[in-house]
Design an enzyme around this catalytic site. Sequence first.
Site, PDB file in Angstrom:
ATOM      1  N   SER A 115       4.872  19.159  66.971  1.00 37.41           N
ATOM      2  CA  SER A 115       3.891  20.099  66.436  1.00 37.41           C
ATOM      3  C   SER A 115       2.601  19.362  66.122  1.00 37.41           C
ATOM      4  CB  SER A 115       4.432  20.737  65.149  1.00 37.41           C
ATOM      5  OG  SER A 115       3.421  21.451  64.470  1.00 37.41           O
ATOM      6  N   TYR A 118       8.872  20.959  56.971  1.00 38.83           N
ATOM      7  CA  TYR A 118       8.759  21.111  58.423  1.00 38.83           C
ATOM      8  C   TYR A 118       8.054  19.910  59.044  1.00 38.83           C
ATOM      9  CZ  TYR A 118       7.159  22.994  62.902  1.00 38.83           C
ATOM     10  OH  TYR A 118       6.884  23.165  64.237  1.00 38.83           O
TER      11      TYR A 118
END
Length: 249
Positions: free
Chosen positions: A127, A140
């Site tokens: 990400s 996350y």
Amino acid sequence: MQTILITGASSGYGLETARYFLGKGWNVLATMRRPDATVLPASPQLRILPLDVTSDESIAAAVAAAGPIDVLVNNAGIGTVGAFEVTPMAHIRKLFDTNTFGVMAMSQAVIPQMRERRSGVIINVTSSVTLTSLPLAAAYTASKQAIEGFTGSLAQELACFDVRAKLVEPGYAPTTRFAQNAGLRVEDLIPPTYAGFAAPIFAAFASPALTTKETDVAEAIWAAAHDMSGQLQFPAGADAVAMYQARPR
């Protein structure tokens, strides 16, 4: 004709990557926890396999059924948004089980065949939060940062066997179901004490200047699969590319 195995191919980046590689004439092994949920069109080059990356038994069965794999795309993942203070540790462990340990387990399952053939690519989808840290995404981010370090080390470890490891780093894609598959509602992780802090952040995400399309990620995975230069990171999407280029060198 080469074969790609994609985890988490029922929606989002995985689904688009399966479509993209099918369009390029590849054999595609699209894996997902619920194969009956697939929207992929029938094709002689497509096989749908059940796979839960948090289960050793499921991984072993899928890899055995798959046969020779030229490219593994570790795409399956879950997201979460919220204040770290109120994020349950059970949920954080769930994040790591899928986003981190699932990637490691899948890699470990396919490395022997790639090493023996002295050919193959492992592509780990992380990400853009690994490029620029964002608030309300601490757990996350940690799960994805772990894979960044893992992949950099793995790339060096496998190079002597002509096996490559790559990172694809997508930006923010409003069309994906980020955080919807994590089992927690965003509003449950934003207590009143954080509401004022979170409001402008959510407003910015509602009207982003730059975003990532699912096709951007598929194209970055295609580029990573074919790269022989030794490049490790492949940012995907205009926002991720901007973050990557803005980092201190």
